[in-house]
Motif scaffolding. Structure first.
Motif, mmCIF file in Angstrom:
data_model
loop_
_atom_site.group_PDB
_atom_site.id
_atom_site.type_symbol
_atom_site.label_atom_id
_atom_site.label_comp_id
_atom_site.label_asym_id
_atom_site.label_seq_id
_atom_site.Cartn_x
_atom_site.Cartn_y
_atom_site.Cartn_z
ATOM 1 N N TYR A 352 0.753 -1.255 -0.023
ATOM 2 C CA TYR A 352 0.139 -0.056 0.090
ATOM 3 C C TYR A 352 0.851 1.316 0.070
ATOM 4 O O TYR A 352 0.618 2.225 -0.690
ATOM 5 N N GLU A 353 1.888 1.212 0.981
ATOM 6 C CA GLU A 353 2.714 2.435 0.963
ATOM 7 C C GLU A 353 3.499 2.803 -0.312
ATOM 8 O O GLU A 353 3.552 3.781 -0.793
ATOM 9 N N GLU A 354 4.115 1.598 -0.992
ATOM 10 C CA GLU A 354 5.016 1.944 -1.939
ATOM 11 C C GLU A 354 4.135 2.336 -3.006
ATOM 12 O O GLU A 354 4.543 2.742 -4.054
ATOM 13 N N ALA A 356 1.128 3.760 -2.976
ATOM 14 C CA ALA A 356 0.327 4.944 -2.366
ATOM 15 C C ALA A 356 -1.172 4.752 -2.762
ATOM 16 O O ALA A 356 -2.008 5.499 -2.810
ATOM 17 N N ALA B 110 -3.150 6.996 1.901
ATOM 18 C CA ALA B 110 -1.821 7.009 2.088
ATOM 19 C C ALA B 110 -1.306 8.326 2.353
ATOM 20 O O ALA B 110 -0.223 8.593 2.629
ATOM 21 N N ARG B 111 -2.088 9.312 2.163
ATOM 22 C CA ARG B 111 -1.613 10.631 2.421
ATOM 23 C C ARG B 111 -1.996 11.556 3.776
ATOM 24 O O ARG B 111 -1.985 12.887 3.998
ATOM 25 N N ARG B 386 6.255 -2.580 11.566
ATOM 26 C CA ARG B 386 5.055 -2.104 11.181
ATOM 27 C C ARG B 386 4.084 -2.985 11.955
ATOM 28 O O ARG B 386 3.662 -3.987 11.446
#
Lengths: 500, 452
Positions: A352-354, A356, B110-111, B386
């Motif tokens: 997910y983070e990679e 976004a 994500a942000r 994590r």
């Protein structure tokens, strides 16, 4: 009637509630279709099933049977669909051949069928058998190049619900490239068609309709082609609204238009808007509902007071997946494919983070992982599996080609400048002021308007994401791959040499 | 109405330090009629800090209806979508959980930074008014011990001084702790303000007893109300005295409700946490507040899937213990409530690693494992943790010097998982082969490299 069916299909249909239908004999084999779409894999609601009875096996070699099955695939137009073959006998000899992805067959022998009939979890065991034979990357529902619907449609249930629960409202599905606009449009279309009572559905891909005439002609062709001739003799501005009303009356209660790729049409109509005024009028009269998908031009029009788009559609803006949606997209198919994910939160979190949360990139990522499992025969993904995803040439190409093709020199310069200014640290949110400073550090000065315009293009191309005053690089994986593949300093120097 | 200066300062800290907002970055505060005062104070702080803000008030009656059949207006959704940070400053009622979950599921991207402030009363803001640097550091010290440790031992004392011992396995990297320092980064969510570090012990491993002397949900305990909980194979087996007022309170407010829902997991030991926020002056019975009190440890019963555990239950009930002793792998971490973190006990010095017993002594090749490492701008290697979705933390690999050497080696080891000869690595890194093996040994103990 089902008495003549193979016992396992009978059980699945009568006891477990699967939709199964006999589709008649072909090349001497009895054929069926079963709806396996509920498994959320690439198996459709019409997954073909061929029944090879004991009598069919007599006097036939395995090679003969394979030839029959290959011919069946051609004749029935199964394409790349996975087909299930039920054998009334020993399946071992056939199994030796069908494990090749060329055949795309899942063979279930007599012994396994008996076990399935007696099983307390027939669906689960059937899936076990299929996923053990067919490459899991073939069965996976992930799709990075085409729109998907039905069982392969993930994560936009909320948006689907929003559209369906407002049947009297027009909707504009907006978002950047590859975010899933067409998939959402087609999924809603599918549901409308299956429901039937909401109206007569018309789907139009407007990407090559460049004028109002093109559009009207296409609509008439879809609804009543016989009137094409009359259309040419009339003044369309009067005739077309009347045509739509007549068609709406004929196809009660209304016409529901699904218009994909409306950007070109918007672009060509700008300044005149005759066509869109007609559409708006037909909607106001209750004759038509419009659900459309667009990108750059449509997004602009939403906010212009003098545009017929203003207040015409309810905006359904697609953004990246939330964590919950990403979790479902990654985990559900993997679980259905019997792939165990070790350190689930870590794996999902990193994917997910990679990416976004960009659905297209996440699916690409997952496909790479599954292809690797197919090659090794393993059925477990852990954080260790993630380390060399970036080495995949296809993934690199997928990320970089889109960037290189969709951006001009100025936009590229901005991306390189931002990355060069953040060489030692991960790139976080940045403002236009930061972009300006980064460019000036490279001895380049753009006007404020040029930076604004370039940033807009980068947002629309899916490279930047804007939140308030700040911009972000859409996916960390893009940054990583770009940095690894190119010497950014060199690229920047070349851009300057060629002239910005 | 004048605002307590400590509350006001806390509100500012929430915006600048906890949510990391700068002037011009958008903040959305979601509030309801029970939290309007807190929202108003936060908004005042945002104005002073030039952080544009929007307060969205969702009354309790509407929260009960969301997501179906009601839906937030497009205007409200648009504001939330555009926000850099969202503060969920709403009531803590269990029947509004669906609303909070819905907001999280539909807007956690994500942000976006999401600060969670259930039951936010103005006084809670004071918790952010702590020495944040110290608080963050303390949270991460306990995090390192919990992450690396295998077994913890909690010694609590009854008001008359009788000790009670509880032991539980925490896995050594198998279960990752959560350092809830109240700092919310991009794509993360967490309690704001905060100040605790907690871990979900391995299921079925807790044995022994605990004397609960601090608070339970809804009630701060007087010394005479202290009670003992006994665990066997990870589950609560007995509570003594059964007729004590606090036990009766728990029985009525928590346990009976769980049993009525045929919940078989409510009695599982779900959490051991250490409160580290020195601003909490007294316990109030608000678990979110009390669990953060410095000098306390809390154990949680019931659900722990949200912190990396495997237990799903209808409750999560925190029991707070005052001034206990907490040891991890026989190293004291908390001594009668005082944090006693000795860096050398948890962060090795590579040159002191005895190589003879290490598998790295004879290893030929080394490669990166899948565990994520990260290089800091000042050249130290961190191991990324994590523990739960959206929560990313990190801890240094060994002491300062070791972390620096480890960063140098980590850069050289191929990041695509390929093997590299240790002799080559030493040449590339221009370091003594023995030292390289020692540093690799430390890196291995953080799970960052594998060898053959």
């Amino acid at each position: 009637m089902t008495k003549a069916w193979p016992p396992i299909l009978r059980r699945l249909a009568e006891e477990v509630g699967y939709r199964v239908q006999a589709v008649g004999p072909c090349l001497g084999l009895q054929l069926f279709e079963i709806d396996l779409s509920g498994w959320k894999l690439k198996l459709s609601n019409r997954t073909p099933v061929a029944w090879v009875r004991a009598a069919d096996l007599e006097g036939s070699s395995t090679q003969h049977l394979l030839q029959i099955l290959a011919d069946l695939r051609r004749q029935r137009d199964w394409g790349r669909q996975t087909a299930v073959v039920l054998i009334e006998g020993d399946s071992r000899s056939l199994l030796a051949y069908t494990t090749s992805p060329l055949y795309n067959l899942a063979v279930v022998g007599q012994e396994e069928q008996e076990r399935l009939v007696a099983s307390r979890r027939p669906s689960g065991e059937l899936l076990d058998l299929i996923s053990a034979q067919v490459p899991i990357s073939t069965l996976a529902p992930y799709e990075t190049r085409a729109p998907v619907t039905g069982s392969r449609f993930f994560g936009r249930e909320y948006e689907v619900q929003r559209i369906l629960s407002n049947p009297d409202t027009n909707h504009a599905i907006l978002g950047i490239r590859r975010i899933g606009k067409t998939s959402l449009l087609r999924e809603v279309e599918r549901i409308y068609r299956e429901g039937g009572e909401s109206g007569h559905v018309v789907y139009l891909d407007c990407s090559d309709l460049l004028s109002a005439d093109d559009y009207m002609r296409e609509v008439v062709r879809k609804l009543n082609p016989r009137e094409l001739v009359r259309m040419h003799l009339q003044q369309t501005v009067f005739w077309f609204p009347n045509f739509l009303e007549r068609m709406a009356q004929a196809h009660k209660p209304k016409l529901v238009f699904f218009l994909d790729e409306i950007d070109n049409l918007v672009l060509m109509q700008r300044g005149d808007w005759e066509l869109f005024r007609m559409l708006r009028a037909s909607s106001n009269k209750g004759a038509c509902q419009y659900i459309m998908a667009g990108f750059r031009e449509a997004m602009k029009e939403q906010y212009l007071l003098d545009s017929p788009f203003y207040n015409f559609c309810q905006e359904v803006r697609l953004s990246e997946f939330t964590r919950r949606q990403a979790h479902d997209l990654i985990i559900t198919p993997m679980e259905n494919l019997r792939v165990h994910i070790k350190d689930r939160d870590e794996v999902v979190g990193r994917v997910y983070e990679e990416t976004a949360g960009h659905p297209n990139l996440m699916q690409y990522y997952c496909m790479i992982l599954l292809r690797r499992l197919d090659m090794t025969g393993e059925r477990e993904i852990s954080s260790e599996s993630l380390i060399d995803v970036y080495a995949d040439e296809g993934f690199k190409g997928h990320l970089l080609t889109s960037f290189m093709q969709n951006t001009e020199k100025r936009e590229k310069a901005i991306v390189y400048a931002v990355l060069l200014a953040n060489e030692d640290t991960p790139v976080r949110g940045f403002t236009q002021e930061f972009i300006d400073a980064s460019l000036r550090r490279q001895a380049i000065a753009f006007s404020e308007q040029t930076i604004e315009d370039a940033c807009d293009v980068l947002v629309l191309a899916g490279v930047f994401h804007r939140k308030g005053k700040e911009y972000f690089l859409t996916s960390p994986v893009f940054t990583k791959v770009l940095r690894r593949t190119y010497d950014l300093g060199y690229l920047f120097r070349k851009l300057k040499e060629e002239g910005l | 109405m004048p605002v307590d200066p400590f509350v006001e300062a806390g509100a500012r800290q929430c915006i600048t330090t906890c949510l990391g907002l700068e002037p011009g970055q958008e903040l959305v505060i979601v509030a309801d009629e029970t939290t309007l005062r807190t929202a108003e104070i936060l908004a005042g702080a945002a104005v002073a800090l030039r952080v544009p803000h929007t307060i969205i008030v969702v009354p309790l009656s509407i929260q009960h209806q969301i997501p179906e059949p009601a839906e937030m207006s497009l205007l409200a959704q648009g504001a939330i979508r555009q926000a850099r940070a969202i503060l969920l400053c709403v009531n803590a009622q269990p029947d509004c959980l669906a609303f909070r979950r819905h907001l999280l599921e539909t807007h956690w991207s994500a942000r976006t930074r999401i600060g969670h402030m259930p039951g936010a009363e103005p006084d809670l803001l004071k918790l952010a008014n702590a020495d944040m640097e110290r608080l963050v550091s303390d949270c991460h010290c306990v995090e390192v011990a919990f992450a690396r440790g295998r077994r913890l031992e909690l010694t609590s004392f009854s008001p008359d001084g009788v000790p009670h011992h509880l032991t539980a396995d925490i896995g050594g990297w198998e279960r990752l702790p959560v350092a809830s320092d109240g700092l919310i980064d991009d794509g993360a969510w967490g309690n704001v303000p905060s100040g605790e570090t907690y871990i979900a012990p391995l299921e079925g491993t807790a044995e022994g007893s605990v004397c609960v002397t601090g608070s339970v949900p809804g009630r701060a305990l007087t010394p005479s109300e202290a009670f003992v909980v006994r665990f066997q194979q990870g589950r609560l087996r007995a509570v003594e005295p059964e007729r004590g007022p606090a036990v009766q309170w728990l029985e009525h407010t928590q346990f009976q409700r769980a049993r009525a829902q045929h919940d078989r997991n409510w009695a599982v030991l779900a959490e051991v946490g250490v409160g580290l926020n020195p601003v909490v002056e007294s316990l109030t019975g608000n678990s979110l507040h009390d669990a953060k009190a410095a000098g306390t440890v809390h154990i949680g019963l019931g659900s722990n899937t949200f912190m990396g555990g495997r237990t799903r239950a209808s409750i999560h009930c925190d029991l707070v213990i005052r001034r206990p002793i907490l040891s991890v792998d026989r190293k004291t971490l908390l001594d009668r409530g005082r944090l006693r973190y000795v860096p050398s006990e948890w962060q090795e010095t590579a040159v002191q690693v005895p190589l003879e017993d290490s598998p790295l002594h004879a290893a030929r090749d080394v490669s990166r494992s899948g565990v994520q490492g990260q290089r800091t701008p000042n050249g130290r290697l961190l191991r990324v943790l994590r523990p739960e979705p959206g929560r990313v933390s990190s801890c240094p690999v060994g002491d300062d010097e070791t972390a620096s050497l480890a960063a140098t080696l980590y850069e050289v080891i191929p990041d695509e998982g390929d093997w590299l000869a240790i002799s080559e690595l030493a040449t590339y890194a221009r370091a003594d082969a023995g030292l390289v093996r020692r540093v690799l040994h430390v890196m291995g103990s953080y799970g960052l490299v594998r060898h053959r």
